[in-house]
Design an enzyme around this catalytic site. Structure first.
Site, mmCIF file in Angstrom:
data_model
loop_
_atom_site.group_PDB
_atom_site.id
_atom_site.type_symbol
_atom_site.label_atom_id
_atom_site.label_comp_id
_atom_site.label_asym_id
_atom_site.label_seq_id
_atom_site.Cartn_x
_atom_site.Cartn_y
_atom_site.Cartn_z
ATOM 1 C CE LYS A 268 -4.344 -1.428 0.133
ATOM 2 N NZ LYS A 268 -4.814 -2.295 1.192
ATOM 3 C CE LYS B 230 -13.282 -6.794 -2.747
ATOM 4 N NZ LYS B 230 -12.280 -6.555 -1.686
ATOM 5 C CE LYS C 64 -4.309 -9.501 -4.180
ATOM 6 N NZ LYS C 64 -4.872 -9.450 -2.880
HETATM 7 P P1 TYM Z 1 -10.493 -8.703 0.444
HETATM 8 O O1 TYM Z 1 -11.725 -7.874 0.509
HETATM 9 O O2 TYM Z 1 -9.326 -8.172 -0.286
HETATM 10 O O3 TYM Z 1 -10.833 -10.118 -0.161
HETATM 11 C C1 TYM Z 1 -11.919 -10.912 0.328
HETATM 12 C C2 TYM Z 1 -11.545 -12.374 0.291
HETATM 13 O O4 TYM Z 1 -11.217 -12.779 -1.040
HETATM 14 C C3 TYM Z 1 -9.928 -13.396 -1.057
HETATM 15 N N1 TYM Z 1 -9.266 -13.051 -2.326
HETATM 16 C C4 TYM Z 1 -8.675 -13.954 -3.138
HETATM 17 N N2 TYM Z 1 -8.536 -15.291 -3.046
HETATM 18 C C5 TYM Z 1 -7.915 -15.922 -4.067
HETATM 19 N N3 TYM Z 1 -7.430 -15.279 -5.164
HETATM 20 C C6 TYM Z 1 -7.545 -13.957 -5.300
HETATM 21 N N4 TYM Z 1 -7.096 -13.340 -6.397
HETATM 22 C C7 TYM Z 1 -8.193 -13.207 -4.251
HETATM 23 N N5 TYM Z 1 -8.474 -11.902 -4.068
HETATM 24 C C8 TYM Z 1 -9.124 -11.825 -2.873
HETATM 25 C C9 TYM Z 1 -9.194 -12.800 0.131
HETATM 26 O O5 TYM Z 1 -8.145 -13.650 0.554
HETATM 27 C C10 TYM Z 1 -10.299 -12.694 1.151
HETATM 28 O O6 TYM Z 1 -10.496 -13.923 1.805
HETATM 29 N N6 TYM Z 1 -8.443 -7.985 4.932
HETATM 30 C C11 TYM Z 1 -9.478 -8.709 4.229
HETATM 31 C C12 TYM Z 1 -10.868 -8.444 4.781
HETATM 32 C C13 TYM Z 1 -10.990 -8.740 6.233
HETATM 33 C C14 TYM Z 1 -11.011 -10.029 6.837
HETATM 34 C C15 TYM Z 1 -11.134 -9.779 8.234
HETATM 35 C C16 TYM Z 1 -10.913 -11.330 6.336
HETATM 36 C C17 TYM Z 1 -11.111 -7.796 7.210
HETATM 37 N N7 TYM Z 1 -11.181 -8.437 8.423
HETATM 38 C C18 TYM Z 1 -11.185 -10.832 9.138
HETATM 39 C C19 TYM Z 1 -10.960 -12.384 7.253
HETATM 40 C C20 TYM Z 1 -11.075 -12.130 8.635
HETATM 41 C C21 TYM Z 1 -9.468 -8.258 2.778
HETATM 42 O O7 TYM Z 1 -9.061 -7.165 2.469
HETATM 43 O O8 TYM Z 1 -10.057 -9.116 1.919
#
Ligand code: TYM
Length: 334
Positions: A113, A198, A195
């Site tokens: 970031k 979004k 990867k």
């Molecule tokens: P976020 O919003 O970036 O992504 C949500 C979930 O999708 C998974 N993910 C992926 N898995 C495989 N390949 C990809 N290209 C890919 N892109 C995203 C992420 O691993 C995630 O499981 N910090 C977290 C949100 C969060 C969270 C938490 C998760 C906040 N508090 C507590 C678990 C527990 C995040 O930014 O995910």
């Protein structure tokens, strides 16, 4: 015996994509029958990158709708919005006293970031993993279905839980990242560059809201090459990614056919036809995404129902969070 507690969340920073689905949400759907599940929309986490308020609110509703559209049953689980559970913020405050600047600065997601937005290195960004640990520990969750990119955050959550228990007495179990089948998943972008995410390259990302035409166009443009040089070659990452996607949405026989074609191909004798493979994948992907897209759209048009589900989820989540925060206050403040 009480069911094990599961928690996971998704940031409302854009449209959900196949990485989110195959990395995380597909597990949610299976876990809801076996575990005591809490799933949430991480709107506080998104504030680290300063989104526009109106866009953020719309994204919160869309992410909630897309979660349900993927097969979550609001009667079985708690689906809530992070900011509806203020106990998380209180736990975040206590855990911040146990998190050190050095370790936070070393976190891979923080460094990334800082590299991308050097003008916005705020304290919320630095303590992002502490807020995430609070999300998990507030329900004393032990299984956290996430993709590969969240592994380090889970390791940090375990460290914070251990430190808390050591200093104040045993309140928290240790949470672990979870995926059915063991290995955590990473879905790559269709252009083979990093990867699927979004916010980056929309043409190389398949969204759950994409229409049939866009799905087809994007898949037909996915990166391939002239085929393997020798039989049984190691697959380049971008080819493996196409197979990974195919494994999720096509029949085992279809995948097997293309695997055999790949393994039997060599320079001068290319059997695998990537064009045909992508056409088949597009067809199967359209059949997979369409019902999710339609259900999510219906729900977004039924705000009353959506708000009711989120409110019900918040009530369940607050009841659980309240129990934990009582234990935490007693342990920390006496
Ligand atoms: P976020 O919003 O970036 O992504 C949500 C979930 O999708 C998974 N993910 C992926 N898995 C495989 N390949 C990809 N290209 C890919 N892109 C995203 C992420 O691993 C995630 O499981 N910090 C977290 C949100 C969060 C969270 C938490 C998760 C906040 N508090 C507590 C678990 C527990 C995040 O930014 O995910």
């Amino acid at each position: 015996m009480a069911k094990e507690v599961v928690l996971s969340g998704i940031r409302p920073t854009g449209f959900l994509h196949l990485g989110n689905y195959f990395g995380a949400m597909r597990n949610y759907v299976r876990m809801q029958d076996e575990y005591n599940c809490y799933f949430f929309v991480a709107n506080w986490h998104s504030l680290t990158t300063h989104p526009d308020t109106k866009t953020l609110q719309q994204s919160v509703y869309r992410v909630a709708a897309e979660n349900i559209a993927c097969g979550l049953d609001p009667e079985k689980i708690a689906l809530y919005v992070q900011s509806d559970v203020p106990e998380i913020a209180e736990l975040y405050l206590y855990l911040n006293m146990l998190a050190y600047k050095g370790e936070l600065e070393k976190t891979a997601s923080f460094k990334e970031k800082v590299r991308l937005n050097p003008e916005n290195v705020n304290a919320g960004l630095l303590t992002y993993p502490v807020l995430m640990a609070s999300d998990i520990l507030i329900h004393r969750a032990v299984k956290v279905p996430v993709g590969k990119d969240q592994e380090q955050h889970l390791e940090m959550a375990r460290n914070f839980a251990q430190r808390f228990n050591y200093r104040y007495g045993n309140v928290f179990p240790e949470p672990y990242a979870f995926n059915y089948g063991g290995e955590l998943i990473k879905i790559l972008s269709l252009d083979g560059n990093g990867k699927m995410s979004k916010s980056e390259n929309q043409m190389a990302t398949l969204y759950l809201a994409d229409d049939d035409d866009s799905i087809k166009k994007k898949i037909m443009k996915a990166k391939t090459d002239g085929g393997p040089a020798e039989p049984n070659s190691v697959m380049p990452d971008y080819i493996k990614n196409i197979f990974t996607l195919m494994q999720q949405v096509s029949t085992p026989d279809t995948v097997k056919k293309f695997e055999e074609d790949f393994n039997n191909s060599s320079t001068g004798n290319i059997i695998i036809r990537y064009g045909d493979m992508k056409k088949q994948l597009a067809e199967d992907m359209i059949a997979f995404i369409k019902p999710i897209r339609e259900k999510a759209a219906d729900l977004q048009n039924n705000k009353e129902l959506l708000l009711k589900i989120i409110k019900q989820g918040a009530d369940k989540a607050r009841a659980s969070a309240n129990e934990t925060i009582q234990l935490v206050r007693k342990a920390v403040l006496g």
